[in-house]
Design a protein around this motif. Sequence first.
Motif, short mmCIF file in Angstrom:
data_model
loop_
_atom_site.label_atom_id
_atom_site.label_comp_id
_atom_site.label_asym_id
_atom_site.label_seq_id
_atom_site.Cartn_x
_atom_site.Cartn_y
_atom_site.Cartn_z
N MET A 1 0.85 -1.20 0.00
CA MET A 1 0.00 0.00 0.00
C MET A 1 0.88 1.25 0.00
SD MET A 1 -3.11 0.96 2.61
CE MET A 1 -4.33 -0.17 1.96
N GLY A 34 -5.20 4.48 2.77
CA GLY A 34 -3.80 4.15 2.99
C GLY A 34 -3.18 5.03 4.05
N ASN A 223 -5.09 5.33 -1.95
CA ASN A 223 -5.09 4.02 -2.60
C ASN A 223 -6.46 3.63 -3.14
OD1 ASN A 223 -2.37 2.38 -1.93
ND2 ASN A 223 -2.80 3.94 -0.39
#
Length: 290
Positions: A1, A34, A223
């Motif tokens: 990530m 994220g 993300n």
Amino acid sequence: MKRITSAQLCSQLKNLGINNGDVVYVKADLLSIGIIEGDVRSGLLNALLAVVGETGTIITAAYTKTFFFPMFNKNRKFFSAASTPNTGSLAKLMLKHPASIRSKHPTNSYVAIGPASSQLLSNHDHTSSSFEPLRQVMRLKGKCVIIGCIDSSPGHTTTHLAQHDLGYASQNIFKGLVGATFSLDGETKVFLRKDFGGHNLGARKIYSTYLDKGVIRTSEVGNTTGLMSIAQDAYDIDIDLLKKDKKLILCSSPTCFSCRVCWKYNILDIPKYISAKLIQKFILMLKAIS
Ligand SMILES: [Zn+2]
């Protein structure tokens, strides 16, 4: 990530269509974004507040538990401004913010930060519809944003307001049976819900029309993906589609209790639900034996 900086996050939110001075109703899954460098916990909220600036306002749902027969065991079913919301981390974070205001609706309160908070929330209490703050968002030409929860919690909540305005939200079998207690002028009162949004996965069916009509804007947010619509544009489509088909908001799962059993305008699905559940139990029994 991948990691993201606050500056990058602000840039992505601007790209999504959020501007200085905006009123923005936000639904977000914070984990999906994220790691936000230097501001892991409150990064999204701080970025939203930075982008809308001192003249803008952020609002989200801070719904709380709805109880069966709240007239019994009143103390255990009590809503107050300190009640923990079940609508995720963003609501919890906003409630901890020193400038936040929470509405007084006993089961469907909202929390807002910014100069329009009072206008959005001051009339949202036990006498008003659950989704009324969205009407105020529309009046202020506000925007609806969904970040990272398009699959798990689709819909702008304008759809629930449309259900209410068309008289569908009150056609739930639990009307008058569930609610919470709350304090009014020093006395504990019982609130019984009269309107329901129901299971919101059916709201996915409306996205294709949002896209066709060009009312959705998307952008990368950390993300995940963010989605933004002008609240009034989304509501106009919701009303139009639900007028033609009130069952559009119902999901397609044959075993969904909320969609198959709870609506007075959908009683024909009850036998299908019972059959589907019996088959489901039979299959589970066979698996247990084998
Ligand atoms: Zn459903």
